[in-house]
Design a protein around this motif. Structure first.
Motif, PDB file in Angstrom:
ATOM      1  N   VAL A  30       0.692  -1.335   0.028  1.00  0.00           N
ATOM      2  CA  VAL A  30      -0.067  -0.015  -0.102  1.00  0.00           C
ATOM      3  C   VAL A  30       0.858   1.246  -0.083  1.00  0.00           C
ATOM      4  O   VAL A  30       2.141   1.072   0.258  1.00  0.00           O
ATOM      5  CB  VAL A  30      -0.976   0.049   1.278  1.00  0.00           C
ATOM      6  CG1 VAL A  30      -1.826  -1.129   1.271  1.00  0.00           C
ATOM      7  CG2 VAL A  30      -0.100   0.041   2.595  1.00  0.00           C
ATOM      8  N   LYS A  31       0.220   2.409  -0.496  1.00  0.00           N
ATOM      9  CA  LYS A  31       0.851   3.673  -0.438  1.00  0.00           C
ATOM     10  C   LYS A  31       0.277   4.624   0.525  1.00  0.00           C
ATOM     11  O   LYS A  31      -1.141   4.824   0.372  1.00  0.00           O
ATOM     12  CB  LYS A  31       0.838   4.366  -2.010  1.00  0.00           C
ATOM     13  CG  LYS A  31       1.486   5.649  -2.144  1.00  0.00           C
ATOM     14  CD  LYS A  31       1.202   6.264  -3.591  1.00  0.00           C
ATOM     15  CE  LYS A  31       1.717   7.541  -3.516  1.00  0.00           C
ATOM     16  NZ  LYS A  31       1.573   8.307  -4.792  1.00  0.00           N
TER      17      LYS A  31
ATOM     18  N   PHE B 158       4.566   7.046   1.068  1.00  0.00           N
ATOM     19  CA  PHE B 158       5.513   6.164   1.653  1.00  0.00           C
ATOM     20  C   PHE B 158       4.898   4.706   1.530  1.00  0.00           C
ATOM     21  O   PHE B 158       3.781   4.673   1.200  1.00  0.00           O
ATOM     22  CB  PHE B 158       5.547   6.477   3.313  1.00  0.00           C
ATOM     23  CG  PHE B 158       6.178   7.419   3.718  1.00  0.00           C
ATOM     24  CD1 PHE B 158       7.504   7.575   3.883  1.00  0.00           C
ATOM     25  CD2 PHE B 158       5.422   8.847   3.895  1.00  0.00           C
ATOM     26  CE1 PHE B 158       7.916   8.779   4.505  1.00  0.00           C
ATOM     27  CE2 PHE B 158       5.918   9.861   4.467  1.00  0.00           C
ATOM     28  CZ  PHE B 158       7.163  10.232   4.501  1.00  0.00           C
ATOM     29  N   SER B 159       5.737   3.739   1.831  1.00  0.00           N
ATOM     30  CA  SER B 159       5.262   2.379   1.758  1.00  0.00           C
ATOM     31  C   SER B 159       5.938   1.510   2.929  1.00  0.00           C
ATOM     32  O   SER B 159       7.046   2.342   3.504  1.00  0.00           O
ATOM     33  CB  SER B 159       5.608   1.623   0.426  1.00  0.00           C
ATOM     34  OG  SER B 159       6.877   1.629   0.136  1.00  0.00           O
ATOM     35  N   PHE B 160       5.810   0.490   3.070  1.00  0.00           N
ATOM     36  CA  PHE B 160       6.278  -0.163   4.266  1.00  0.00           C
ATOM     37  C   PHE B 160       6.957  -1.499   4.030  1.00  0.00           C
ATOM     38  O   PHE B 160       6.561  -2.204   2.992  1.00  0.00           O
ATOM     39  CB  PHE B 160       5.104  -0.349   5.519  1.00  0.00           C
ATOM     40  CG  PHE B 160       4.508   0.838   5.804  1.00  0.00           C
ATOM     41  CD1 PHE B 160       4.710   1.966   6.753  1.00  0.00           C
ATOM     42  CD2 PHE B 160       3.468   1.263   4.990  1.00  0.00           C
ATOM     43  CE1 PHE B 160       4.237   2.967   6.791  1.00  0.00           C
ATOM     44  CE2 PHE B 160       2.732   2.818   5.093  1.00  0.00           C
ATOM     45  CZ  PHE B 160       2.980   3.331   5.886  1.00  0.00           C
ATOM     46  N   TYR B 161       7.843  -1.919   4.953  1.00  0.00           N
ATOM     47  CA  TYR B 161       8.449  -3.380   4.600  1.00  0.00           C
ATOM     48  C   TYR B 161       8.853  -3.902   6.073  1.00  0.00           C
ATOM     49  O   TYR B 161       9.064  -3.108   7.154  1.00  0.00           O
ATOM     50  CB  TYR B 161       9.698  -3.338   3.760  1.00  0.00           C
ATOM     51  CG  TYR B 161      10.845  -2.710   4.165  1.00  0.00           C
ATOM     52  CD1 TYR B 161      12.013  -3.386   4.703  1.00  0.00           C
ATOM     53  CD2 TYR B 161      10.942  -1.190   4.173  1.00  0.00           C
ATOM     54  CE1 TYR B 161      13.300  -2.924   5.019  1.00  0.00           C
ATOM     55  CE2 TYR B 161      12.020  -0.734   4.528  1.00  0.00           C
ATOM     56  CZ  TYR B 161      13.158  -1.290   5.029  1.00  0.00           C
ATOM     57  OH  TYR B 161      14.325  -0.835   5.421  1.00  0.00           O
TER      58      TYR B 161
ATOM     59  N   ARG C 135       9.688   3.063   3.828  1.00  0.00           N
ATOM     60  CA  ARG C 135      10.513   3.290   2.703  1.00  0.00           C
ATOM     61  C   ARG C 135       9.575   4.170   1.765  1.00  0.00           C
ATOM     62  O   ARG C 135       8.491   4.467   1.983  1.00  0.00           O
ATOM     63  CB  ARG C 135      11.148   2.226   2.017  1.00  0.00           C
ATOM     64  CG  ARG C 135       9.943   1.090   1.384  1.00  0.00           C
ATOM     65  CD  ARG C 135      10.772   0.009   0.944  1.00  0.00           C
ATOM     66  NE  ARG C 135       9.886  -1.099   0.487  1.00  0.00           N
ATOM     67  CZ  ARG C 135      10.209  -2.478   0.220  1.00  0.00           C
ATOM     68  NH1 ARG C 135      11.412  -2.540   0.346  1.00  0.00           N
ATOM     69  NH2 ARG C 135       9.288  -3.272   0.152  1.00  0.00           N
ATOM     70  N   ILE C 136      10.118   4.897   0.549  1.00  0.00           N
ATOM     71  CA  ILE C 136       9.390   5.369  -0.285  1.00  0.00           C
ATOM     72  C   ILE C 136       9.053   4.670  -1.250  1.00  0.00           C
ATOM     73  O   ILE C 136       9.360   3.930  -1.815  1.00  0.00           O
ATOM     74  CB  ILE C 136      10.230   6.812  -0.752  1.00  0.00           C
ATOM     75  CG1 ILE C 136      11.120   7.459   0.182  1.00  0.00           C
ATOM     76  CG2 ILE C 136       9.786   7.501  -1.713  1.00  0.00           C
ATOM     77  CD1 ILE C 136      12.154   8.437  -0.151  1.00  0.00           C
ATOM     78  N   HIS C 137       7.480   5.088  -1.508  1.00  0.00           N
ATOM     79  CA  HIS C 137       6.732   3.968  -2.535  1.00  0.00           C
ATOM     80  C   HIS C 137       7.470   4.192  -4.070  1.00  0.00           C
ATOM     81  O   HIS C 137       7.742   5.587  -4.310  1.00  0.00           O
ATOM     82  CB  HIS C 137       5.218   4.628  -2.544  1.00  0.00           C
ATOM     83  CG  HIS C 137       4.255   3.577  -3.114  1.00  0.00           C
ATOM     84  ND1 HIS C 137       4.009   3.659  -4.440  1.00  0.00           N
ATOM     85  CD2 HIS C 137       3.819   2.435  -2.728  1.00  0.00           C
ATOM     86  CE1 HIS C 137       3.446   2.729  -4.813  1.00  0.00           C
ATOM     87  NE2 HIS C 137       3.232   2.087  -3.842  1.00  0.00           N
ATOM     88  N   PRO C 138       7.429   3.433  -4.713  1.00  0.00           N
ATOM     89  CA  PRO C 138       7.968   3.518  -6.241  1.00  0.00           C
ATOM     90  C   PRO C 138       7.271   4.578  -7.049  1.00  0.00           C
ATOM     91  O   PRO C 138       7.765   5.301  -7.624  1.00  0.00           O
ATOM     92  CB  PRO C 138       7.775   2.007  -6.657  1.00  0.00           C
ATOM     93  CG  PRO C 138       7.614   1.277  -5.394  1.00  0.00           C
ATOM     94  CD  PRO C 138       7.044   1.668  -4.483  1.00  0.00           C
ATOM     95  N   LYS C 139       5.605   4.767  -6.782  1.00  0.00           N
ATOM     96  CA  LYS C 139       5.447   5.744  -7.530  1.00  0.00           C
ATOM     97  C   LYS C 139       5.903   7.410  -7.051  1.00  0.00           C
ATOM     98  O   LYS C 139       6.217   8.117  -7.836  1.00  0.00           O
ATOM     99  CB  LYS C 139       3.636   5.706  -7.377  1.00  0.00           C
ATOM    100  CG  LYS C 139       3.094   4.899  -7.979  1.00  0.00           C
ATOM    101  CD  LYS C 139       1.770   4.838  -7.764  1.00  0.00           C
ATOM    102  CE  LYS C 139       1.026   3.568  -8.716  1.00  0.00           C
ATOM    103  NZ  LYS C 139      -0.432   3.571  -8.413  1.00  0.00           N
TER     104      LYS C 139
END
Length: 218
Positions: free
Chosen positions: A65-66, A70-73, A82-86
């Motif tokens: 999810v965004k 941001f995104s998460f791992y 971490r930063i979302h690819p988009k």
């Protein structure tokens, strides 16, 4: 307007995070997440009289999810940011726009606009894990900056003069000034990496992502 939703989620014992109208509710399984979603939408729409955007509302693994860019791992049992690819793609698009060879922008103005953008971007995303991303982005951005200067020098004699002023001996400067390599290939060759060094580019007023990141996180 969503304060009542916060209170209701707390009353139900849910773990959640909300910023303005962006909301994430965390559950241990897909089944429980779907159950929570089916129960909370009626509360929002029938009790608070607000409309839920069904296209943006989904049940998914947290790593996909965004949220606010941001995104998460997970690493060693802990959830990290971490930063979302988009968001990365959007950033690279903006840097590409500012380092375009044909945007008619002077180098001083270009450096100023890049510096402002980098500072704002880093300050927003500084909580994320992104050291490797920033180093890779800087390397790509510096290559684009070198390409700009190489194109601006245009004539062989101008290139020869500039290469000499940046430390090359006369014979080597003349040889490099007459190269037939493309702008992009030249930008990553010793012709420019040994003349337009990182420190020289800094001296022109350009700011690097990784350097500013170290400043704000020190």
């Amino acid at each position: 307007m969503l304060n009542e939703l916060d209170k209701e989620l707390e009353r139900r014992g849910h773990r959640f995070v909300r910023y303005a109208d962006d909301l994430m509710i965390f559950c241990k399984s897909r089944r429980s997440a779907e159950r929570v979603l089916n129960n909370i939408i009626p509360f929002i729409e029938k009790k608070l009289f607000l409309k839920v955007n069904r296209e943006k509302t989904a049940v998914d693994y947290v790593g996909k999810v965004k949220f606010l860019g941001f995104s998460f791992y997970q690493m060693k049992g802990k959830t990290r940011i971490r930063i979302h690819p988009k968001s990365v793609a959007k950033m690279r698009g903006k840097v590409k726009e500012l380092t375009s060879r044909s945007n008619g922008m002077g180098n001083e103005t270009r450096a100023t606009k890049l510096r402002r953008y980098i500072m704002g971007w880093i300050n927003y995303f500084k909580l994320a894990d992104m050291k490797t991303l920033l180093l890779q982005t800087d390397e790509w951005m510096r290559r684009r900056i070198r390409m700009i200067y190489w194109k601006q020098w245009k004539r062989v004699r101008t290139k020869f003069k500039m290469l000499k002023s940046l430390g090359f001996q006369e014979q080597k400067a003349w040889e490099f000034a007459n190269t037939r390599k493309s702008y992009w290939r030249t930008s990553n060759s010793p012709i420019l990496t040994k003349s337009l060094t990182n420190n020289v580019i800094k001296g022109f007023g350009f700011l690097f992502f990784s350097g500013y990141y170290r400043q704000v996180t020190a």
